[in-house]
Design a protein around this motif. Sequence first.
Motif, PDB file in Angstrom:
ATOM      1  N   ALA A 174     -13.258  -5.660  -4.708  1.00 30.43           N
ATOM      2  CA  ALA A 174     -12.094  -6.373  -5.344  1.00 30.43           C
ATOM      3  C   ALA A 174     -10.955  -5.258  -5.486  1.00 30.43           C
ATOM      4  O   ALA A 174      -9.708  -5.397  -5.120  1.00 30.43           O
ATOM      5  CB  ALA A 174     -12.196  -6.899  -6.540  1.00 30.43           C
ATOM      6  N   ALA A 175     -11.378  -4.054  -5.967  1.00 29.85           N
ATOM      7  CA  ALA A 175     -10.282  -3.109  -6.183  1.00 29.85           C
ATOM      8  C   ALA A 175     -10.123  -1.936  -5.046  1.00 29.85           C
ATOM      9  O   ALA A 175      -8.892  -1.474  -4.993  1.00 29.85           O
ATOM     10  CB  ALA A 175     -10.805  -2.034  -7.310  1.00 29.85           C
ATOM     11  N   GLU A 176     -10.948  -1.714  -4.174  1.00 35.29           N
ATOM     12  CA  GLU A 176     -10.882  -1.003  -3.202  1.00 35.29           C
ATOM     13  C   GLU A 176     -10.731  -1.163  -1.853  1.00 35.29           C
ATOM     14  O   GLU A 176      -9.923  -0.875  -0.943  1.00 35.29           O
ATOM     15  CB  GLU A 176     -12.073   0.162  -2.937  1.00 35.29           C
ATOM     16  N   MET A 177     -11.163  -2.548  -1.621  1.00 34.71           N
ATOM     17  CA  MET A 177     -10.993  -3.319  -0.164  1.00 34.71           C
ATOM     18  C   MET A 177      -9.945  -4.173  -0.337  1.00 34.71           C
ATOM     19  O   MET A 177      -8.796  -4.011   0.733  1.00 34.71           O
ATOM     20  CB  MET A 177     -12.464  -3.658   0.350  1.00 34.71           C
ATOM     21  N   HIS A 178     -10.140  -5.181  -0.892  1.00 34.44           N
ATOM     22  CA  HIS A 178      -9.090  -5.995  -0.951  1.00 34.44           C
ATOM     23  C   HIS A 178      -7.732  -6.122  -1.603  1.00 34.44           C
ATOM     24  O   HIS A 178      -6.720  -6.412  -0.983  1.00 34.44           O
ATOM     25  CB  HIS A 178      -9.828  -7.320  -1.996  1.00 34.44           C
ATOM     26  N   ALA A 179      -7.677  -4.745  -2.325  1.00 31.97           N
ATOM     27  CA  ALA A 179      -6.381  -4.622  -3.057  1.00 31.97           C
ATOM     28  C   ALA A 179      -5.360  -3.836  -1.859  1.00 31.97           C
ATOM     29  O   ALA A 179      -4.364  -3.935  -2.090  1.00 31.97           O
ATOM     30  CB  ALA A 179      -6.417  -3.889  -4.285  1.00 31.97           C
ATOM     31  N   VAL A 180      -5.968  -3.169  -0.972  1.00 32.09           N
ATOM     32  CA  VAL A 180      -5.076  -2.727   0.037  1.00 32.09           C
ATOM     33  C   VAL A 180      -5.106  -3.467   1.224  1.00 32.09           C
ATOM     34  O   VAL A 180      -4.420  -3.060   2.434  1.00 32.09           O
ATOM     35  CB  VAL A 180      -5.633  -1.185   0.349  1.00 32.09           C
ATOM     36  N   THR A 181      -5.683  -4.613   1.220  1.00 27.26           N
ATOM     37  CA  THR A 181      -5.491  -5.486   2.728  1.00 27.26           C
ATOM     38  C   THR A 181      -4.896  -6.821   2.240  1.00 27.26           C
ATOM     39  O   THR A 181      -4.832  -7.674   3.253  1.00 27.26           O
ATOM     40  CB  THR A 181      -6.911  -5.576   3.229  1.00 27.26           C
ATOM     41  N   VAL A 182      -4.382  -7.108   0.951  1.00 31.90           N
ATOM     42  CA  VAL A 182      -3.511  -8.380   0.803  1.00 31.90           C
ATOM     43  C   VAL A 182      -2.270  -8.511   1.314  1.00 31.90           C
ATOM     44  O   VAL A 182      -1.692  -7.471   1.874  1.00 31.90           O
ATOM     45  CB  VAL A 182      -3.614  -8.604  -0.614  1.00 31.90           C
ATOM     46  N   SER A 183      -1.988  -9.853   1.635  1.00 30.52           N
ATOM     47  CA  SER A 183      -0.792  -9.804   2.635  1.00 30.52           C
ATOM     48  C   SER A 183       0.634  -9.108   2.236  1.00 30.52           C
ATOM     49  O   SER A 183       1.182  -8.638   3.192  1.00 30.52           O
ATOM     50  CB  SER A 183      -0.445 -11.563   2.582  1.00 30.52           C
ATOM     51  N   ARG A 184       0.631  -9.104   0.989  1.00 28.49           N
ATOM     52  CA  ARG A 184       1.839  -8.343   0.309  1.00 28.49           C
ATOM     53  C   ARG A 184       1.916  -6.850   0.985  1.00 28.49           C
ATOM     54  O   ARG A 184       2.894  -6.398   1.048  1.00 28.49           O
ATOM     55  CB  ARG A 184       2.218  -8.767  -0.906  1.00 28.49           C
ATOM     56  N   VAL A 185       0.819  -6.258   0.502  1.00 31.81           N
ATOM     57  CA  VAL A 185       0.497  -4.926   1.074  1.00 31.81           C
ATOM     58  C   VAL A 185       0.668  -4.802   2.608  1.00 31.81           C
ATOM     59  O   VAL A 185       1.462  -3.994   3.048  1.00 31.81           O
ATOM     60  CB  VAL A 185      -0.760  -4.336   0.628  1.00 31.81           C
ATOM     61  N   ARG A 186       0.014  -5.725   3.398  1.00 31.12           N
ATOM     62  CA  ARG A 186       0.197  -5.516   4.848  1.00 31.12           C
ATOM     63  C   ARG A 186       1.752  -5.627   5.225  1.00 31.12           C
ATOM     64  O   ARG A 186       2.030  -5.185   6.280  1.00 31.12           O
ATOM     65  CB  ARG A 186      -0.747  -6.750   5.374  1.00 31.12           C
ATOM     66  N   ARG A 187       2.443  -6.676   4.700  1.00 28.64           N
ATOM     67  CA  ARG A 187       3.687  -6.909   4.900  1.00 28.64           C
ATOM     68  C   ARG A 187       4.579  -5.665   4.612  1.00 28.64           C
ATOM     69  O   ARG A 187       5.409  -5.251   5.444  1.00 28.64           O
ATOM     70  CB  ARG A 187       4.335  -8.045   4.051  1.00 28.64           C
ATOM     71  N   PHE A 188       4.368  -4.815   3.690  1.00 28.40           N
ATOM     72  CA  PHE A 188       5.215  -3.637   3.184  1.00 28.40           C
ATOM     73  C   PHE A 188       4.761  -2.558   4.341  1.00 28.40           C
ATOM     74  O   PHE A 188       5.558  -1.974   4.676  1.00 28.40           O
ATOM     75  CB  PHE A 188       4.735  -3.166   1.922  1.00 28.40           C
ATOM     76  N   VAL A 189       3.472  -2.495   4.555  1.00 28.41           N
ATOM     77  CA  VAL A 189       3.074  -1.610   5.736  1.00 28.41           C
ATOM     78  C   VAL A 189       3.653  -1.921   6.968  1.00 28.41           C
ATOM     79  O   VAL A 189       4.349  -0.973   7.680  1.00 28.41           O
ATOM     80  CB  VAL A 189       1.405  -1.367   5.965  1.00 28.41           C
ATOM     81  N   ALA A 190       3.695  -2.812   7.334  1.00 29.28           N
ATOM     82  CA  ALA A 190       4.320  -3.474   8.675  1.00 29.28           C
ATOM     83  C   ALA A 190       5.856  -3.413   8.794  1.00 29.28           C
ATOM     84  O   ALA A 190       6.489  -2.858   9.503  1.00 29.28           O
ATOM     85  CB  ALA A 190       3.924  -4.806   9.221  1.00 29.28           C
ATOM     86  N   ASP A 191       6.434  -3.803   7.573  1.00 32.38           N
ATOM     87  CA  ASP A 191       7.877  -4.227   7.697  1.00 32.38           C
ATOM     88  C   ASP A 191       8.473  -2.771   6.870  1.00 32.38           C
ATOM     89  O   ASP A 191       9.444  -2.389   7.422  1.00 32.38           O
ATOM     90  CB  ASP A 191       8.108  -5.554   6.903  1.00 32.38           C
ATOM     91  N   ASP A 192       8.266  -2.771   5.612  1.00 27.30           N
ATOM     92  CA  ASP A 192       9.023  -1.688   4.840  1.00 27.30           C
ATOM     93  C   ASP A 192       8.792  -0.271   5.284  1.00 27.30           C
ATOM     94  O   ASP A 192       9.734   0.486   5.450  1.00 27.30           O
ATOM     95  CB  ASP A 192       8.522  -1.847   3.275  1.00 27.30           C
TER      96      ASP A 192
END
Length: 210
Positions: A97-115
């Motif tokens: 929940a804290a180490e895997m899921h937290a860095v792969t949720v959609s809002r994080v992925r969008r930030f990595v890809a777009d921002d």
Amino acid sequence: MKLYTFQRNSAGERVRIALGLKGLAYDYVSVPALPEGAYRRINPQGLMPALELPDGQVIAQSGAILAYLEDAFPEPPLLPADPVARAQARSFALFIAAEMHAVTVSRVRRFVADDLGTGTEGEARWLAHWTTEGLVRLEEMLARRPLASAYCYGDAPGWADLHLVPALRNARRFGVPVDPYVRLLGVEAACRELPAFQSARPEAQPDFQA
């Protein structure tokens, strides 16, 4: 009780499995189907899932919901009786929940890809790196158990297992190979035979779209 979630929300799947294991009835509310702004009025965090109790109180975050269910409806338990095994099951679940899921949720992925401007290629590398890193660690955790068991930490499914199954589903969705993790896959296979896990799958939800 009402569970506010979405078919592909893996944190929501954890809670759906727990509700199924405990035999608790609930109403499924699809968050994307709500009017704009309605869900944030229910849950200020704006994240899924959230559990609304019969008296109108709302609990957000899957970990908090699971803890509530375990406290309010202790039978059958989601955690082993042995204190060390209980702690290990929580540790396994928290890693997901804290180490895997937290860095792969959609809002994080969008930030990595777009921002951050990495685009879809950068997003894919991000997902592959953190998901693979996580699966390697989880497999090692199971390898170090003093006794092997059908489920993560015991002969009954529970806290660790209901975190693992959605995590493996996400790994496959992200295109991350899971074949090397034989212990994880063995637990997953055992869980897949159970109605609580079957009914919690995205495909079994009323808002599922392929």
